[in-house]
Design an enzyme around this catalytic site. Structure first.
Site, short mmCIF file in Angstrom:
data_model
loop_
_atom_site.label_atom_id
_atom_site.label_comp_id
_atom_site.label_asym_id
_atom_site.label_seq_id
_atom_site.Cartn_x
_atom_site.Cartn_y
_atom_site.Cartn_z
CE1 TYR A 48 86.74 20.85 30.98
CE2 TYR A 48 87.47 18.90 32.17
CZ TYR A 48 86.46 19.64 31.60
OH TYR A 48 85.17 19.19 31.65
NE ARG A 98 76.80 24.89 36.96
CZ ARG A 98 77.66 24.21 36.20
NH1 ARG A 98 78.91 24.62 35.99
NH2 ARG A 98 77.29 23.10 35.61
CE LYS A 110 83.26 21.54 29.88
NZ LYS A 110 83.00 20.28 30.56
CD GLU A 153 80.18 22.58 29.43
OE1 GLU A 153 80.12 21.77 28.49
OE2 GLU A 153 80.19 22.22 30.63
CG ASP A 154 79.90 25.55 32.95
OD1 ASP A 154 79.47 24.37 32.94
OD2 ASP A 154 81.02 25.83 33.37
CG ASP A 169 79.57 18.68 28.96
OD1 ASP A 169 79.54 17.45 28.82
OD2 ASP A 169 80.56 19.30 29.37
CG ASP A 170 77.17 21.82 32.73
OD1 ASP A 170 78.30 21.53 33.15
OD2 ASP A 170 76.96 22.78 31.95
CG ASN A 175 84.72 20.22 38.36
OD1 ASN A 175 85.48 19.46 38.92
ND2 ASN A 175 83.94 19.84 37.37
N1 LIG Z 1 82.44 16.50 37.39
C1 LIG Z 1 81.75 16.91 36.36
O1 LIG Z 1 81.90 16.43 35.23
C2 LIG Z 1 80.76 18.00 36.54
C3 LIG Z 1 80.71 18.72 37.68
N2 LIG Z 1 79.79 19.70 37.84
C4 LIG Z 1 79.86 20.48 39.06
O2 LIG Z 1 78.69 20.27 39.83
C5 LIG Z 1 78.41 21.44 40.54
C6 LIG Z 1 76.93 21.75 40.40
O3 LIG Z 1 76.62 21.99 39.07
P1 LIG Z 1 75.09 22.08 38.60
O4 LIG Z 1 74.34 20.89 38.99
O5 LIG Z 1 75.11 22.46 37.19
O6 LIG Z 1 74.61 23.34 39.46
P2 LIG Z 1 73.15 23.78 39.84
O7 LIG Z 1 73.22 25.18 40.24
O8 LIG Z 1 72.20 23.39 38.77
O9 LIG Z 1 72.80 22.88 41.12
C7 LIG Z 1 73.38 23.03 42.38
C8 LIG Z 1 72.55 22.29 43.38
O10 LIG Z 1 73.26 22.29 44.61
C9 LIG Z 1 72.38 22.69 45.64
N3 LIG Z 1 73.14 23.32 46.71
C10 LIG Z 1 73.80 24.48 46.70
N4 LIG Z 1 74.36 24.72 47.90
C11 LIG Z 1 74.02 23.67 48.68
C12 LIG Z 1 74.27 23.33 50.02
N5 LIG Z 1 75.02 24.10 50.81
N6 LIG Z 1 73.74 22.19 50.50
C13 LIG Z 1 73.00 21.40 49.72
N7 LIG Z 1 72.74 21.66 48.43
C14 LIG Z 1 73.24 22.79 47.93
C15 LIG Z 1 71.42 23.65 44.98
O11 LIG Z 1 70.27 23.72 45.80
P3 LIG Z 1 69.01 24.65 45.47
O12 LIG Z 1 68.37 24.01 44.28
O13 LIG Z 1 68.17 24.56 46.68
O14 LIG Z 1 69.54 26.01 45.18
C16 LIG Z 1 71.20 22.94 43.65
O15 LIG Z 1 70.22 21.94 43.77
C17 LIG Z 1 79.36 22.52 40.03
O16 LIG Z 1 80.40 22.67 40.95
C18 LIG Z 1 79.90 21.95 38.77
O17 LIG Z 1 81.23 22.36 38.53
C19 LIG Z 1 78.83 19.97 36.90
C20 LIG Z 1 78.84 19.30 35.73
C21 LIG Z 1 79.84 18.29 35.43
C1 LIG Z 2 82.95 19.74 34.23
C2 LIG Z 2 81.87 20.66 34.01
O1 LIG Z 2 81.26 20.67 32.96
C3 LIG Z 2 81.49 21.57 35.05
O2 LIG Z 2 82.04 21.51 36.14
O3 LIG Z 2 80.61 22.39 34.80
MG LIG Z 3 80.12 22.42 32.69
#
Ligand SMILES: NC(=O)C1=CN([C@@H]2O[C@H](COP(=O)(O)OP(=O)(O)OC[C@H]3O[C@@H](n4cnc5c(N)ncnc54)[C@H](OP(=O)(O)O)[C@@H]3O)[C@@H](O)[C@H]2O)C=CC1
Ligand SMILES: CC(=O)C(=O)O
Ligand SMILES: [Mg+2]
Length: 592
Positions: free
Chosen positions: A140, A193, A211, A283-284, A306-307, A448
């Site tokens: 993972y 993503r 997953k 997912e993603d 999941d996200d 991540n």
């Molecule tokens: N720990 C866990 O269980 C999980 C972790 N994650 C992680 O979270 C991260 C984001 O995922 P997700 O929300 O799906 O992604 P998205 O693409 O949906 O969202 C990313 C967000 O970050 C913003 N962003 C990007 N660059 C910057 C920056 N330099 N400064 C400020 N804001 C910024 C984007 O802004 P804008 O909208 O303006 O483009 C957007 O709002 C990934 O790395 C993923 O691996 C996700 C799910 C689960």
């Molecule tokens: C953990 C997870 O789902 C992610 O980083 O997208």
């Molecule tokens: Mg994910």
């Protein structure tokens, strides 16, 4: 048709006597044309239906390797196909973990684990369950991220089902090619993503595969009930488009109607093939599709993103637990997010919902203490018109603020959450600012894989002078600071989705409801012990994950019954026991 054992061993044709006939190059005669056949000649691939002999050894679901007993070797035509020693599963496990530890490169460990999964499924799951803290980072995050990046070059045998634009109009037919008929969970990605690594196109397959391994290892869902799917609509990743080893469609991503129609056909085929209660975990996907897909299918299918939702549930669970360490009620806290996408707004909404349930205040009111920063700065009301729909509820009245540090100083949050996918964004100044007005700042760096983490555990503890309560999406080692040992927790949706999915399955749930996510958060928080708190942890250790998953499953199922969304009747009396009894265990079975 019943075949004799000799026919099976000879490939099904009793008129062919393979033994003793000489052929090309001094070897046996090439009876089946395997040596001579070209791609232009038609050959029918087929396999025997009863596994024995070599077929049994090559069948990962039933293979036990050297653990086949003397009697089994006799009964299943294995004599001579294995060296004489008989090794127990425990001994095999000991050998494999020893071998794995010899690999210093994480990707090599990943490849060795994938080889094992393809060779001996039960040994793979036993190893993963018994060494979950050590092997989770291998199968993972973070290693699965690197595996996806290099999927083209490490690709050996296909895993999961690929549905590409080429299959438009015949997705149901394609789905029928999958060998398992009793599928209960699908994890599907379109690869746009992948973690915080961006668009990896068809190579995103590593994510649904990983997953679903966790669905089995952590949640006890049978491997045969799990189906990983990658939908390939192209990729906008120029590097992959130029890569000669790229495994996916070599064109830009399809969008608009073409994309929507493909996904619609897919979602219909899923129900047609596997029935009403098949769980589909998105997912993603990139956020411009993820929210849309969830809202389109949540009222017609058993779907879960999941996200958005799993992450929300795990983070809310961690925050509820953290209240024991930082004090106050949920409503007393102020939240600031870096990143306002799927994870950020998903968590924000679930936290607001929980506060609203606890305080009876309307959702519009409870959202006011939650602030988000995106790539353009703090989300404020003056930006409302240009915001994507999922950000609009968070556009509160405030003057514009550009960077995170200024936002931290202006909002003075008690909880800082990184969900931006961009590493190193929680700088020393940001962490110091958090520590300047919080006795115990709660800092969650969710992004991540490790390279994208907003800060490391060491940075969080050092810069806050040992006062931060910290957890991250990908694991960090323990940290020694000021002669104290700090144990960082892992805020990852892997705590939630396996138990959540199990809860849906055992109750026969027909739809996912937000109250089930809240139930999962509370169940997770309830599993954190005083001993965990004493070590600064807000999540229980993964080593207890099967028990944790059983409790999450039980509470999710209980909520499904309460909401009238469960179809498995009557409701079992003790849902925890029932969940445990439904869990797959990978010990070898006897084939006698
Ligand atoms: N720990 C866990 O269980 C999980 C972790 N994650 C992680 O979270 C991260 C984001 O995922 P997700 O929300 O799906 O992604 P998205 O693409 O949906 O969202 C990313 C967000 O970050 C913003 N962003 C990007 N660059 C910057 C920056 N330099 N400064 C400020 N804001 C910024 C984007 O802004 P804008 O909208 O303006 O483009 C957007 O709002 C990934 O790395 C993923 O691996 C996700 C799910 C689960
Ligand atoms: C953990 C997870 O789902 C992610 O980083 O997208
Ligand atoms: Mg994910």
């Amino acid at each position: 048709m019943q075949r004799t054992m000799k026919e099976m061993r000879n490939g099904g044709d009793s008129s062919v006597d393979v033994e003793g006939k000489s052929g090309f190059g001094g070897g046996l005669e090439d009876v089946y044309g395997e040596d001579r056949v070209t791609e232009d000649q038609l050959v029918t691939p087929w396999t025997v239906s009863v596994a024995s002999g070599n077929t049994l050894l090559r069948d990962p679901r039933h293979n036990k390797g050297l653990a086949f007993t003397e009697k089994e070797r006799d009964a299943h035509y294995l004599r001579g196909l294995l060296p004489p020693a008989v090794l127990s599963q425990e001994l095999q496990e000991k050998k494999i973990i020893h071998n794995l530890r010899q690999y210093k490169v994480p990707l090599h460990r990943y490849m060795a684990m994938m080889d094992l999964q393809e060779r001996n499924e039960r040994l793979f799951y036993k190893l993963l369950i018994d060494n979950v803290e050590e092997l989770l980072p291998v199968v993972y995050t973070p290693t699965v991220g690197e595996a996806c990046q290099k999927y083209g070059s490490i690709f050996r045998r296909p895993q999961g089902l690929y549905i590409s634009l080429k299959e438009k109009g015949k997705i149901l037919e394609v789905m029928k090619n999958w060998p398992e008929k009793s599928v209960q969970v699908i994890v599907v990605t379109d690869g746009e993503r992948i973690l915080g690594l961006g668009d990896l196109g068809s190579q995103g397959m590593g994510i649904p595969v990983g997953k679903l391994s966790l669905y089995t290892a952590l949640g006890g869902v049978r491997p045969s009930a799990c189906l990983p799917i990658t939908i390939d609509v192209g990729t906008n990743n120029e590097q992959l488009l130029k890569d000669e080893f790229y495994t996916g469609l070599r064109h830009k991503r399809a969008t608009g109607q073409e994309y929507t129609e493909l996904l619609d056909e897919f979602m219909c085929a899923v129900k047609q093939n596997y029935g009403e209660k098949i769980l589909v975990q998105f997912e993603d996907f990139a956020n411009h599709n993820a929210f849309e897909l969830l809202s389109r299918y949540r009222s017609t299918h058993l779907v879960f993103n999941d996200d958005i939702q799993g992450t929300a549930s795990v983070v809310l669970g961690g925050i509820i637990a953290a209240l024991k360490l930082v004090g106050g009620t949920l409503a007393d806290h102020t939240f600031l997010f870096l990143g306002a996408g799927e994870a950020g707004t998903g968590i924000a909404e679930l936290v607001a919902l929980e506060v609203s349930k606890q305080t009876k205040a309307p959702l519009e009111h409870t959202r006011k203490k939650i602030w988000l920063v995106d790539s353009k700065g703090l989300i404020v009301s003056s930006r409302r018109e240009s915001l994507q729909h999922f950000k609009k509820p968070w556009a509160h009245d405030h003057e514009p603020v550009k960077g995170l540090l200024d936002a931290v100083k202006a909002i003075k949050p008690t909880v800082l959450i990184g969900s931006s996918g961009v590493g190193k964004t929680f700088t020393k100044e940001v962490v110091e600012a958090m520590a300047s007005f919080n006795e115990k700042p709660l800092i969650l760096a969710l992004s991540n894989p490790t390279s994208q983490s907003e800060c490391t555990a060491e940075e969080a503890y050092t810069w806050s002078k040992g006062r931060a309560i910290f957890a991250s999406g990908s694991p960090f080692d323990t940290v020694e600071y000021d002669r104290r040992v700090f144990v960082p927790g892992q805020a990852n949706n892997a705590y939630i989705f396996p138990g959540f999915g199990l809860g849906l399955i055992i109750s026969g749930a027909i739809r996912v409801h937000d109250d089930m996510l809240l139930a999962a958060s509370e169940a997770l928080a309830a599993q954190v012990t005083q001993e965990n708190f004493d070590r600064g942890l807000i999540y229980p250790p993964f080593s207890n994950i099967r028990k944790i998953s059983a409790h999450i499953a039980a509470d999710v199922a209980a909520m499904a019954y309460r909401l009238g969304l469960a179809s498995h009747l009557p409701q079992p009396k003790d849902l925890v026991k029932y969940a445990e009894s439904c869990m797959y265990t990978p010990i070898y079975r006897s084939y006698l």
